[in-house]
Motif scaffolding. Structure first.
Motif, PDB file in Angstrom:
ATOM      1  N   ASP A   1       0.870  -1.183   0.000  1.00 19.90           N
ATOM      2  CA  ASP A   1       0.000   0.000   0.000  1.00 19.90           C
ATOM      3  C   ASP A   1       0.904   1.229   0.000  1.00 19.90           C
ATOM      4  O   ASP A   1       1.614   1.476   0.975  1.00 19.90           O
ATOM      5  CB  ASP A   1      -0.915  -0.010   1.230  1.00 19.90           C
ATOM      6  CG  ASP A   1      -1.985   1.077   1.154  1.00 19.90           C
ATOM      7  OD1 ASP A   1      -1.802   2.047   0.391  1.00 19.90           O
ATOM      8  OD2 ASP A   1      -3.012   0.943   1.856  1.00 19.90           O
TER       9      ASP A   1
ATOM     10  N   ASN B   1       0.875   9.669   4.892  1.00 18.58           N
ATOM     11  CA  ASN B   1       1.669   9.689   6.108  1.00 18.58           C
ATOM     12  C   ASN B   1       3.107   9.301   5.769  1.00 18.58           C
ATOM     13  O   ASN B   1       3.356   8.657   4.762  1.00 18.58           O
ATOM     14  CB  ASN B   1       1.094   8.706   7.132  1.00 18.58           C
ATOM     15  CG  ASN B   1      -0.339   9.046   7.500  1.00 18.58           C
ATOM     16  OD1 ASN B   1      -0.620  10.158   7.928  1.00 18.58           O
ATOM     17  ND2 ASN B   1      -1.242   8.081   7.311  1.00 18.58           N
TER      18      ASN B   1
ATOM     19  N   LEU C   1       6.388   7.400   5.222  1.00 13.14           N
ATOM     20  CA  LEU C   1       6.486   5.997   4.851  1.00 13.14           C
ATOM     21  C   LEU C   1       7.724   5.333   5.440  1.00 13.14           C
ATOM     22  O   LEU C   1       8.754   5.962   5.642  1.00 13.14           O
ATOM     23  CB  LEU C   1       6.541   5.868   3.331  1.00 13.14           C
ATOM     24  CG  LEU C   1       5.285   6.227   2.555  1.00 13.14           C
ATOM     25  CD1 LEU C   1       5.560   6.126   1.064  1.00 13.14           C
ATOM     26  CD2 LEU C   1       4.150   5.299   2.920  1.00 13.14           C
ATOM     27  N   THR C   2       7.583   4.052   5.682  1.00 14.55           N
ATOM     28  CA  THR C   2       8.725   3.180   5.914  1.00 14.55           C
ATOM     29  C   THR C   2       8.553   1.980   5.001  1.00 14.55           C
ATOM     30  O   THR C   2       7.471   1.740   4.453  1.00 14.55           O
ATOM     31  CB  THR C   2       8.782   2.704   7.379  1.00 14.55           C
ATOM     32  OG1 THR C   2       7.637   1.885   7.642  1.00 14.55           O
ATOM     33  CG2 THR C   2       8.816   3.883   8.340  1.00 14.55           C
TER      34      THR C   2
ATOM     35  N   ASP D   1       8.386  -1.061   5.867  1.00 17.64           N
ATOM     36  CA  ASP D   1       7.420  -1.983   6.467  1.00 17.64           C
ATOM     37  C   ASP D   1       5.992  -1.524   6.232  1.00 17.64           C
ATOM     38  O   ASP D   1       5.097  -2.336   5.972  1.00 17.64           O
ATOM     39  CB  ASP D   1       7.663  -2.118   7.972  1.00 17.64           C
ATOM     40  CG  ASP D   1       8.883  -2.970   8.279  1.00 17.64           C
ATOM     41  OD1 ASP D   1       9.276  -3.772   7.413  1.00 17.64           O
ATOM     42  OD2 ASP D   1       9.438  -2.834   9.386  1.00 17.64           O
ATOM     43  N   SER D   2       5.740  -0.216   6.328  1.00 15.19           N
ATOM     44  CA  SER D   2       4.372   0.264   6.147  1.00 15.19           C
ATOM     45  C   SER D   2       3.925   0.159   4.702  1.00 15.19           C
ATOM     46  O   SER D   2       2.741  -0.049   4.429  1.00 15.19           O
ATOM     47  CB  SER D   2       4.252   1.718   6.627  1.00 15.19           C
ATOM     48  OG  SER D   2       5.010   2.588   5.788  1.00 15.19           O
TER      49      SER D   2
ATOM     50  N   GLN E   1       4.229  -5.001   3.529  1.00 11.80           N
ATOM     51  CA  GLN E   1       4.164  -5.912   4.670  1.00 11.80           C
ATOM     52  C   GLN E   1       4.433  -7.336   4.206  1.00 11.80           C
ATOM     53  O   GLN E   1       3.747  -7.860   3.328  1.00 11.80           O
ATOM     54  CB  GLN E   1       2.789  -5.822   5.326  1.00 11.80           C
ATOM     55  CG  GLN E   1       2.488  -4.478   5.948  1.00 11.80           C
ATOM     56  CD  GLN E   1       1.144  -4.468   6.655  1.00 11.80           C
ATOM     57  OE1 GLN E   1       0.641  -5.508   7.085  1.00 11.80           O
ATOM     58  NE2 GLN E   1       0.558  -3.292   6.786  1.00 11.80           N
TER      59      GLN E   1
ATOM     60  N   SER F   1      10.824   9.737   6.981  1.00 13.71           N
ATOM     61  CA  SER F   1      10.346   9.043   8.178  1.00 13.71           C
ATOM     62  C   SER F   1      11.541   8.455   8.919  1.00 13.71           C
ATOM     63  O   SER F   1      12.188   7.540   8.428  1.00 13.71           O
ATOM     64  CB  SER F   1       9.378   7.931   7.787  1.00 13.71           C
ATOM     65  OG  SER F   1       9.007   7.184   8.907  1.00 13.71           O
TER      66      SER F   1
END
Length: 825
Positions: free
Chosen positions: A576, A581, A583-584, A586-587, A590, A819
């Motif tokens: 996604d 927001n 980002l990383t 992982d976000s 996943q 981030s």
């Protein structure tokens, strides 16, 4: 009809490709007036007439672009009518100092230039460097931008009056063709026998280089037709005699020999240190290609297009030399990589010859040779002779390789280089909240991986993926990488603010990124370094190509350093890319599933000797080796005591590295079936396993098993699959069943992840995605479940596309706001 006037601004590859003359020619077909010009960054067109004619004119032009042109963006605006205008003209260009035009790729000789070469009345009859605005070298001769002759390697050849007249005539197809030349003013050929080159040549760039300058500097040989024909005749004599000849082409050297001469091909393998890996074959025309491979209408269009890539095609026969290509060209395989002669030089050399092996001019694992002195020093141990010329190569460019019959796309890159690089990939506009900037201002560099390396620069929302660099294991490759990287940055007049490298701590590319960032910071520049896990980069590469923000992606390959310190290669990511927001990795991506881990004892040795992987996989799953299996026979007769040592090492208190990669599972399966216990080139076990499955299907399509993967959790399904594999009676049937079972396991997990996240798109990437049998089965299952399937069309799914994913990650980070802290170099 009401008269209107419209301004079009067209961006892309629109310089030095015959764009303006073509606009004027198309305008002549319509009752319109106006003008066309350029400002180095784009082409501007103002055209006047009624709306129907304007629409017809622009549609006609976009349907009939010059062969090398690529329009990436069009802006149109209605403006004030200009009274009294009576014609359509080409106007003076608006030059801008240091403008960054887009560089056209090197492309094959066009039909008109072929006709010139074949016409005894033409002044370029037989000329091996004939070119025009529609064809020939571009990227490989450019030293800097803007793309003008003084900034190319052709500056060494002042134009004769005849060439200068053609160059200056807007109605001539050689108008502003920077490589234009002829016998009177251009490059020429000469031949060097390997015996003339000193046997012990040190670094070819050293001051005390013993290779005599007269061998490589262009002082040898004559420019006229007779002298050039003598070189071509000598080359053909040597090929017919079974010799190996190194030939300097457009982007570097090829090693050529008679493809039908098994002894010559074997000799080339021995000298190049290339055991079983397939060789590509070059032929003069389609008729010759049809003698050795199956050529459909779609294949013919691909082979004869401007790019002229190597295409992997089914052989017409397994009988070998009677087709013109010996089995030794691609041992054990039903496909052969074939390309048509794409330069005037290759057309002249192959005139009257059968197919020739045309492999990269280097020792295996070393970078491509592209300079005369360098080639004489490094290739004398391989080649019996050299055909050299004195047109310089500024950027070495390997041949592109494409395969067909993908379940997702009609063509898939194995290697993206000549004919395609450095055309940009347009990055998608990311989904984001209000006020978040786009990628236009972000300058990002992705440095790629360790194998099949490319690098990628992002600017102005465009991703420029380099030509193929190769494997980074040697010092020579790392020097070539550094030179190509700095050349790219210099030509684009950009310095990245974000650099992204692989998370593997020992990659040469990661070390380069660290040095670069430290150097730039020492100059006072703010440059951030990010490390991105290998398979996340693969996933982002696929998303960037397809313009998707939400998808389930399976990253399937042989090796990638995992975030848990293990070896990944079967990862399913739920993706996604909403950048509302910060980002990383992982976000955005996943990790939702992977194949069960098993021990990897011996590192690279286990990859080269996949019987070790097979033994460890069986031991991990608790599966016994049948006493009558080919694998048991191999263990008893060859592996011996080493087998027990490998198992003992896996049980040592210090935990071994674990692996979950699809590539290693396929290696193990290949060894278990007795197909390939020891590999001679990268991915050989998997390639031969795929071949066995395809052979079985072609021989017994009605009896192919549907699935042997069982049910339950993935651990049990994998165990059931391996049990069925070791107990199989037919190697081909088992190979097919293994593909089917593995595809079912992976596809079912992808479907589950998509349903869990309410996502309707799924895709496959990574080196194992070039296995069309595996991907075809996965795609079949995904589509049956109602998912849209994403595939690679612009960059390779293997590590050649990795840099695009890295660069896209940096662009997304720039869009979302940084981030956390980037990795310190």
């Amino acid at each position: 009809m009401k008269m209107i006037r419209r301004r079009y601004l067209m961006s892309g590859i629109v310089q030095g490709v015959g764009f303006r003359p073509q606009v004027a020619r198309v305008a002549g077909r319509w009752p319109v007036t106006g003008f066309v010009g350029n400002d180095d960054l784009r082409v501007f067109i103002e055209v006047q007439g009624d709306s129907t004619d304007l629409d017809g004119f622009i549609g006609d032009f976009l349907d009939d672009l010059p062969p090398l042109a690529k329009v990436l963006a069009i802006e149109s605006t209605d403006i004030q009518v200009l009274p009294g205008e009576s014609a359509f003209t080409i106007v003076q260009s608006r030059r801008e100092s240091g403008a960054r035009t887009l560089i056209p790729p090197d492309v094959a000789t066009c039909r008109d230039c072929r006709a010139d070469i074949a016409d005894p009345e033409n002044r370029r009859f037989g000329y091996a460097f004939t070119t025009c605005t529609n064809c020939g070298p571009r990227l490989s001769i450019i030293e800097d931008l803007p793309y003008d002759r003084p900034l190319t390697t052709m500056r060494e050849f002042p134009m004769c009056p005849e060439c200068a007249a053609e160059y200056s005539d807007p109605d001539d197809r050689r108008y502003h063709a920077q490589p234009i030349s002829c016998y009177a003013c251009g490059p020429h050929l000469w031949l060097v026998d390997a015996n003339e080159v000193p046997a012990a040549s040190p670094d070819p760039f050293a001051e005390d280089d013993p290779v005599p300058a007269e061998l490589w500097d262009g002082s040898r040989g004559g420019r006229d037709l007779a002298a050039q024909e003598a070189v071509i005749a000598e080359f053909q004599h040597r090929i017919r005699a079974g010799q190996i000849v190194a030939v300097k082409g457009i982007g570097g050297f090829h090693l050529l020999c008679d493809a039908g001469n098994a002894q010559a091909v074997t000799r080339l393998r021995q000298r190049k240190h290339r055991d079983g890996k397939p060789f590509a074959v070059m032929v003069p025309d389609l008729a010759a290609a049809r003698q050795i491979v199956q050529v459909s209408a779609a294949v013919a269009e691909l082979l004869t297009g401007p790019e002229h890539p190597i295409v992997l095609l089914a052989k017409v026969s397994d009988s070998g030399a009677d087709t013109g290509a010996a089995q030794e060209c691609a041992p054990g395989l039903a496909r052969l990589g074939v390309m048509l002669a794409y330069s005037p030089l290759h057309l002249r050399l192959l005139d009257g010859l059968g197919p020739v092996v045309a492999t990269s001019g280097n020792f295996s694992s070393e970078p491509l040779c592209y300079e005369n002195r360098q080639a004489l020093a490094r290739l004398t141990g391989i080649a019996d002779a050299f055909v050299l010329h004195n047109r310089g190569i500024a950027v070495p460019v390997e041949d592109s390789v494409i395969q067909l019959d993908s379940a997702v796309a009609n063509t898939v890159f194995i290697r993206r280089s000549r004919g395609y690089a450095p055309s940009p990939v347009m990055l998608p506009a990311a989904k984001h909240g209000a006020g978040v900037p786009g990628t236009k201002g972000a300058v990002v560099l992705g440095v790629g991986g360790e194998l099949k390396n490319t690098f990628c620069l992002v600017r102005d929302g465009m991703a420029f993926v380099s030509a193929h660099i190769g494997d980074m294991g040697s010092y020579e490759s790392q020097v070539a990488f550094d030179a190509a990287m700095r050349q790219l940055l210099g030509m684009h007049r950009e310095q990245p603010g974000i650099v992204v490298c692989d998370a593997h701590p020992n990659y040469a590319t990661s070390a380069w990124a660290e040095r670069y960032v430290n150097q730039e910071r020492s100059k006072g520049r703010e440059v951030q370094l990010y490390r991105l896990q290998h398979h996340r980069a693969h996933a982002l590469s696929l998303l960037a190509e397809n313009g998707e923000h939400r998808a389930v992606i399976a990253a399937l390959d042989g090796t990638g350093y995992g975030e848990d310190g293990q070896v990944w290669g079967s990862e399913i990511f739920t993706c996604d890319l909403d950048v509302s927001n910060p980002l990383t990795a992982d976000s955005m991506l996943q990790r939702t599933w992977h194949l069960p881990y098993f021990p990897l004892v011996g590192g690279d040795l286990a990859v080269k000797e996949p019987w070790r992987l097979a033994a460890l996989l069986l031991d991990t799953l608790g599966v016994k080796v049948p006493t009558d299996s080919p694998f048991k026979e191999y263990l008893d007769s060859v592996a011996g005591a080493t087998y027990k040592t490998v198992l003992e090492q896996a049980k040592q208190p210090r935990n071994p590295v674990l692996v979950d990669s699809v590539g290693r599972y396929f290696d193990a399966a290949s060894a278990l079936l007795g197909i390939c216990e020891v590999a001679t080139y990268e991915a050989e076990p998997a390639v031969l396993l795929q071949q066995a499955a395809q052979d079985y299907l072609s021989e017994a399509p009605d009896s192919a098993p549907v699935c042997t993967a069982g049910s339950g959790d993935s651990q049990n399904r994998v165990r059931d699959l391996i049990v069925s594999l070791v107990s199989a009676n037919s190697t081909g049937s088992a190979a097919w069943a293994f593909h089917r079972g593995m595809a079912a396991i992976i596809a079912d997990e992808m479907i589950a992840a998509a349903h869990a996240a309410n996502i309707d798109a799924a895709g496959i990437t990574g080196g194992s995605a070039v296995n069309t049998v595996l991907t075809g089965m996965i795609v079949e299952r995904l589509r049956t479940a109602g998912l849209r399937v994403l595939g690679h069309r612009q960059v390779p799914p293997n590590d050649g596309g990795l840099s695009l994913g890295q660069a896209y990650y940096g662009a997304l980070i720039a869009m979302s706001g940084i981030s956390g802290e980037p990795d310190a170099p």
